[in-house]
Design a protein around this motif. Sequence first.
Motif, PDB file in Angstrom:
ATOM      1  N   GLN A 193       0.229   0.504   5.550  1.00 44.81           N
ATOM      2  CA  GLN A 193      -0.883   0.143   4.990  1.00 44.81           C
ATOM      3  C   GLN A 193      -0.691   0.005   3.616  1.00 44.81           C
ATOM      4  N   ALA A 194      -1.597  -1.137   3.129  1.00 46.76           N
ATOM      5  CA  ALA A 194      -1.767  -1.305   1.585  1.00 46.76           C
ATOM      6  C   ALA A 194      -1.678  -0.242   0.818  1.00 46.76           C
TER       7      ALA A 194
ATOM      8  N   LEU B 208       2.840  -1.661  -1.695  1.00 48.12           N
ATOM      9  CA  LEU B 208       2.901  -2.644  -0.897  1.00 48.12           C
ATOM     10  C   LEU B 208       1.405  -3.400  -0.711  1.00 48.12           C
ATOM     11  N   LYS B 209       1.527  -4.687  -0.765  1.00 45.82           N
ATOM     12  CA  LYS B 209       0.263  -5.414  -0.514  1.00 45.82           C
ATOM     13  C   LYS B 209       0.262  -6.380   0.900  1.00 45.82           C
TER      14      LYS B 209
ATOM     15  N   ASP C  72       2.850  -8.875   1.173  1.00 47.30           N
ATOM     16  CA  ASP C  72       4.337  -8.777   1.282  1.00 47.30           C
ATOM     17  C   ASP C  72       4.847  -8.630   2.526  1.00 47.30           C
ATOM     18  N   THR C  73       4.066  -8.970   3.583  1.00 48.53           N
ATOM     19  CA  THR C  73       4.152  -9.103   5.046  1.00 48.53           C
ATOM     20  C   THR C  73       5.222 -10.311   5.272  1.00 48.53           C
TER      21      THR C  73
ATOM     22  N   VAL D 278       2.121  -5.268   6.201  1.00 54.64           N
ATOM     23  CA  VAL D 278       1.373  -4.502   5.433  1.00 54.64           C
ATOM     24  C   VAL D 278      -0.202  -4.825   5.806  1.00 54.64           C
TER      25      VAL D 278
END
Length: 115
Positions: free
Chosen positions: A13-14, A85-86, A89-90, A113
């Motif tokens: 998750q973010a 992580l955002k 960033d995936t 993410v």
Amino acid sequence: QVQLVESGGGLVQAGGSLRLSCAASGSFFRLNAMGWYRQAPGKQRELVATITSGGSTNYADSVKGRFTISRDNAKNTVYLQMNNLKPEDTAVYYCNAESTLYIYWGKGTLVTVSS
């Protein structure tokens, strides 16, 4: 010949964290710079972070302050600690290593993410 095997990707998750690892094996004398690149769907592969054999690091602006690259020269392994992580960033994250003559790539590990 050098083989690079990445691990540690997954769904998070973010705001969460993941740690990627990349182990190099095979026949080589020494690896110079090692690093991480990523490729999001529909986009070109981009640099995330690199580290020299002496420990000097370089980061993309988009990950500065959130990601940390490190390496264990004795284990020929490079790590990427990813915090906060955002969704952007995936991507598929690829390990990269340079010897004197060649550049090697791993097959990639997917980081997803969710928002």
